[in-house]
Design a protein around this motif. Structure first.
Motif, short mmCIF file in Angstrom:
data_model
loop_
_atom_site.label_atom_id
_atom_site.label_comp_id
_atom_site.label_asym_id
_atom_site.label_seq_id
_atom_site.Cartn_x
_atom_site.Cartn_y
_atom_site.Cartn_z
N ASN A 1 13.96 56.40 112.25
CA ASN A 1 12.78 56.26 111.40
C ASN A 1 13.12 55.98 109.94
O ASN A 1 12.28 56.12 109.06
N LYS A 2 14.33 55.55 109.69
CA LYS A 2 14.74 55.26 108.32
C LYS A 2 14.35 53.82 107.95
O LYS A 2 14.40 52.92 108.78
N GLU A 3 13.98 53.62 106.69
CA GLU A 3 13.67 52.29 106.19
C GLU A 3 14.95 51.57 105.81
O GLU A 3 15.87 52.17 105.27
N LEU A 4 14.99 50.28 106.08
CA LEU A 4 16.10 49.44 105.65
C LEU A 4 15.71 48.77 104.34
O LEU A 4 14.69 48.09 104.26
N ILE A 5 16.51 48.99 103.29
CA ILE A 5 16.25 48.45 101.97
C ILE A 5 17.41 47.55 101.57
O ILE A 5 18.58 47.94 101.68
N ASP A 6 17.09 46.35 101.08
CA ASP A 6 18.10 45.41 100.62
C ASP A 6 18.51 45.77 99.19
O ASP A 6 17.68 45.79 98.29
N LEU A 7 19.78 46.05 98.99
CA LEU A 7 20.32 46.42 97.69
C LEU A 7 20.17 45.29 96.67
O LEU A 7 19.88 45.53 95.50
N SER A 8 20.35 44.05 97.12
CA SER A 8 20.32 42.90 96.21
C SER A 8 18.94 42.65 95.62
O SER A 8 18.80 42.35 94.44
N THR A 9 17.90 42.77 96.45
CA THR A 9 16.55 42.41 96.01
C THR A 9 15.62 43.61 95.88
O THR A 9 14.55 43.49 95.30
N THR B 1 13.99 44.87 98.30
CA THR B 1 12.89 44.69 99.26
C THR B 1 13.10 45.52 100.51
O THR B 1 14.22 45.82 100.90
N ARG B 2 11.98 45.87 101.12
CA ARG B 2 11.98 46.62 102.37
C ARG B 2 12.14 45.62 103.50
O ARG B 2 11.38 44.67 103.62
N THR C 1 22.62 42.29 101.70
CA THR C 1 22.54 41.05 102.45
C THR C 1 23.16 39.91 101.64
O THR C 1 23.45 40.05 100.46
N ASP C 2 23.31 38.78 102.29
CA ASP C 2 23.92 37.61 101.66
C ASP C 2 22.88 36.73 100.96
O ASP C 2 23.21 35.67 100.48
N ARG C 3 21.63 37.14 100.94
CA ARG C 3 20.57 36.31 100.36
C ARG C 3 20.71 36.17 98.88
O ARG C 3 21.05 36.95 98.13
#
Length: 78
Positions: free
Chosen positions: A8-16, A18-19, A76-78
């Motif tokens: 139940n954990k949210e995935l958060i992008d460190l770079s942006t 965003t959820r 992520t690589d974005r």
């Protein structure tokens, strides 16, 4: 760590910041020989989150930077 502890954990992008989604809504790619998680496949939702679209995001296990009480931080690589 068990998958139930992560589910139940949210995935958060460190770079942006965003959820990316909830881990419980993802598919796992698992190495059959070792049983280790290789990656998460996150479906993209449309129509107010009710219907999956045909696009997916793939997060490799090595992209995970931190697992906290409520969220997982990935880069992520974005």
């Amino acid at each position: 760590m068990r998958f139930q502890d992560l589910s139940n954990k949210e995935l958060i992008d460190l770079s942006t910041g965003t959820r990316l989604g909830l881990l419980g809504q993802t598919d796992l790619e698992i190495d059959e020989k070792t049983g280790q998680i290789i990656s998460f496949t996150i479906p993209q939702y449309r129509m107010f989150g009710l219907k999956k679209s045909e696009t997916y995001s793939r997060i490799d296990w090595k992209q995970i930077k931190k697992i906290g009480d409520d969220m997982i931080i990935v880069e992520t690589d974005r």
